[in-house]
Design a protein around this motif. Sequence first.
Motif, PDB file in Angstrom:
ATOM      1  N   PRO A 105       3.959   1.614 -12.996  1.00 36.00           N
ATOM      2  CA  PRO A 105       4.538   1.803 -11.781  1.00 36.00           C
ATOM      3  C   PRO A 105       3.395   2.009 -11.365  1.00 36.00           C
ATOM      4  N   PHE A 106       1.847   1.660  -9.932  1.00 40.44           N
ATOM      5  CA  PHE A 106       1.099   2.172  -9.151  1.00 40.44           C
ATOM      6  C   PHE A 106       1.583   2.912  -8.170  1.00 40.44           C
ATOM      7  N   LYS A 107       2.071   4.585  -8.147  1.00 42.82           N
ATOM      8  CA  LYS A 107       2.292   4.620  -6.503  1.00 42.82           C
ATOM      9  C   LYS A 107       1.601   4.941  -5.580  1.00 42.82           C
ATOM     10  N   PHE A 108       1.115   4.784  -4.535  1.00 39.75           N
ATOM     11  CA  PHE A 108      -0.018   5.651  -3.557  1.00 39.75           C
ATOM     12  C   PHE A 108       0.796   4.837  -2.169  1.00 39.75           C
ATOM     13  N   PRO A 109      -0.341   6.317  -1.163  1.00 38.93           N
ATOM     14  CA  PRO A 109       0.046   6.129   0.275  1.00 38.93           C
ATOM     15  C   PRO A 109      -0.317   4.892   0.838  1.00 38.93           C
ATOM     16  N   CYS A 110       0.352   4.268   1.787  1.00 41.05           N
ATOM     17  CA  CYS A 110      -0.141   2.904   2.620  1.00 41.05           C
ATOM     18  C   CYS A 110       1.089   2.481   3.565  1.00 41.05           C
ATOM     19  N   SER A 111       0.843   2.286   4.596  1.00 44.20           N
ATOM     20  CA  SER A 111       1.867   2.436   6.009  1.00 44.20           C
ATOM     21  C   SER A 111       1.249   0.844   6.684  1.00 44.20           C
ATOM     22  N   ASP A 112       0.459   0.708   5.854  1.00 48.97           N
ATOM     23  CA  ASP A 112      -0.321  -0.647   6.445  1.00 48.97           C
ATOM     24  C   ASP A 112       0.323  -1.571   6.428  1.00 48.97           C
ATOM     25  N   GLY A 113       1.054  -2.155   6.219  1.00 46.21           N
ATOM     26  CA  GLY A 113       2.109  -3.705   5.492  1.00 46.21           C
ATOM     27  C   GLY A 113       1.768  -3.991   3.832  1.00 46.21           C
ATOM     28  N   VAL A 114       2.733  -4.522   3.990  1.00 43.80           N
ATOM     29  CA  VAL A 114       2.272  -5.441   2.603  1.00 43.80           C
ATOM     30  C   VAL A 114       0.922  -5.978   1.961  1.00 43.80           C
ATOM     31  N   GLU A 115       0.165  -6.711   3.124  1.00 44.28           N
ATOM     32  CA  GLU A 115      -0.345  -7.025   2.812  1.00 44.28           C
ATOM     33  C   GLU A 115      -2.000  -6.122   2.406  1.00 44.28           C
ATOM     34  N   LYS A 116      -2.136  -5.404   2.811  1.00 47.67           N
ATOM     35  CA  LYS A 116      -2.975  -4.282   2.658  1.00 47.67           C
ATOM     36  C   LYS A 116      -2.319  -3.760   1.716  1.00 47.67           C
ATOM     37  N   ALA A 117      -1.349  -2.944   1.156  1.00 47.76           N
ATOM     38  CA  ALA A 117      -1.117  -3.154   0.227  1.00 47.76           C
ATOM     39  C   ALA A 117      -0.684  -3.097  -1.203  1.00 47.76           C
ATOM     40  N   ILE A 118      -1.005  -5.270  -1.232  1.00 45.23           N
ATOM     41  CA  ILE A 118      -1.570  -5.406  -2.171  1.00 45.23           C
ATOM     42  C   ILE A 118      -2.996  -5.552  -2.831  1.00 45.23           C
ATOM     43  N   SER A 119      -3.884  -5.536  -1.242  1.00 42.00           N
ATOM     44  CA  SER A 119      -4.635  -5.171  -1.232  1.00 42.00           C
ATOM     45  C   SER A 119      -5.508  -3.848  -2.265  1.00 42.00           C
ATOM     46  N   ILE A 120      -4.781  -2.706  -1.604  1.00 40.90           N
ATOM     47  CA  ILE A 120      -5.276  -1.619  -2.450  1.00 40.90           C
ATOM     48  C   ILE A 120      -4.456  -1.903  -4.192  1.00 40.90           C
ATOM     49  N   PHE A 121      -4.170  -2.394  -4.517  1.00 41.33           N
ATOM     50  CA  PHE A 121      -3.177  -2.551  -5.777  1.00 41.33           C
ATOM     51  C   PHE A 121      -3.844  -3.304  -6.414  1.00 41.33           C
ATOM     52  N   CYS A 122      -4.668  -4.158  -6.222  1.00 39.49           N
ATOM     53  CA  CYS A 122      -5.870  -5.625  -6.940  1.00 39.49           C
ATOM     54  C   CYS A 122      -6.882  -4.371  -7.063  1.00 39.49           C
ATOM     55  N   GLU A 123      -7.501  -3.683  -5.767  1.00 37.20           N
ATOM     56  CA  GLU A 123      -8.373  -3.310  -6.492  1.00 37.20           C
ATOM     57  C   GLU A 123      -8.333  -2.016  -7.155  1.00 37.20           C
ATOM     58  N   ASN A 124      -7.503  -1.673  -7.334  1.00 31.27           N
ATOM     59  CA  ASN A 124      -7.115   0.119  -8.069  1.00 31.27           C
ATOM     60  C   ASN A 124      -6.580  -0.945  -9.701  1.00 31.27           C
ATOM     61  N   LEU A 125      -6.418  -2.130 -10.031  1.00 33.32           N
ATOM     62  CA  LEU A 125      -6.554  -3.444 -10.871  1.00 33.32           C
ATOM     63  C   LEU A 125      -7.467  -3.356 -11.616  1.00 33.32           C
ATOM     64  N   ARG A 126      -9.091  -3.827 -10.642  1.00 35.46           N
ATOM     65  CA  ARG A 126      -9.529  -4.858 -10.747  1.00 35.46           C
ATOM     66  C   ARG A 126     -10.659  -2.529 -11.648  1.00 35.46           C
ATOM     67  N   LEU A 127     -10.569  -1.760 -10.765  1.00 35.65           N
ATOM     68  CA  LEU A 127     -11.164  -0.268 -11.202  1.00 35.65           C
ATOM     69  C   LEU A 127     -10.868  -0.107 -12.747  1.00 35.65           C
ATOM     70  N   ALA A 128      -9.777  -0.461 -12.955  1.00 30.83           N
ATOM     71  CA  ALA A 128      -9.311  -0.173 -14.121  1.00 30.83           C
ATOM     72  C   ALA A 128      -9.168  -1.087 -15.316  1.00 30.83           C
ATOM     73  N   GLY A 129      -9.921  -1.887 -14.750  1.00 31.22           N
ATOM     74  CA  GLY A 129     -10.843  -2.844 -16.291  1.00 31.22           C
ATOM     75  C   GLY A 129      -9.180  -4.146 -16.593  1.00 31.22           C
ATOM     76  N   ILE A 130      -8.225  -4.922 -15.467  1.00 31.96           N
ATOM     77  CA  ILE A 130      -7.583  -5.038 -16.236  1.00 31.96           C
ATOM     78  C   ILE A 130      -7.503  -6.480 -15.103  1.00 31.96           C
ATOM     79  N   PHE A 131      -8.633  -6.744 -14.067  1.00 30.41           N
ATOM     80  CA  PHE A 131      -9.177  -7.522 -13.668  1.00 30.41           C
ATOM     81  C   PHE A 131     -10.210  -8.154 -13.710  1.00 30.41           C
ATOM     82  N   PRO A 132     -10.531  -8.831 -14.039  1.00 33.67           N
ATOM     83  CA  PRO A 132     -12.068  -8.722 -13.934  1.00 33.67           C
ATOM     84  C   PRO A 132     -12.907  -8.813 -12.782  1.00 33.67           C
TER      85      PRO A 132
END
Length: 132
Positions: A105-132
């Motif tokens: 699990p990855f926790k982070f501040p986000c009060s802009d709704g679920v769409e923004k939270a998914i976007s931030i999470f996916c970007e972190n997965l990309r930076l971690a090398g999990i996504f291409p």
Amino acid sequence: MREQPIGEAVGDDEWDSGKVMWPPEEEIDFAAAHESLVKAVAGSRGVRFFRANIIDVPTDVYLGHVQMAIDEVTGEACGILLRTHVTGIDPETKEPILTDEATRPFKFPCSDGVEKAISIFCENLRLAGIFP
């Protein structure tokens, strides 16, 4: 389908690697959330759980699905990526044996709704090398 915000409009033929999209997320019941996600937000109040399939735009490949917990009281989000892998073949039925794998699990501040939270999470997965 929603696409990861990229800061500027691009044409259909201008997508490059690192872009993901997802159909509209769906709210899920607490009981349908992955155990590690539930544990990560234990004790929080006002938590809602969501799920979305993630697709790599350039290849149109399914990358897994995200489960996201949004704590509306604290303005925090917590997400995990779930993937299913074939780990063997059942000797009797000859059917594939599927095993689910979840990221931590990855926790982070986000009060802009679920769409923004998914976007931030996916970007972190990309930076971690999990996504291409």
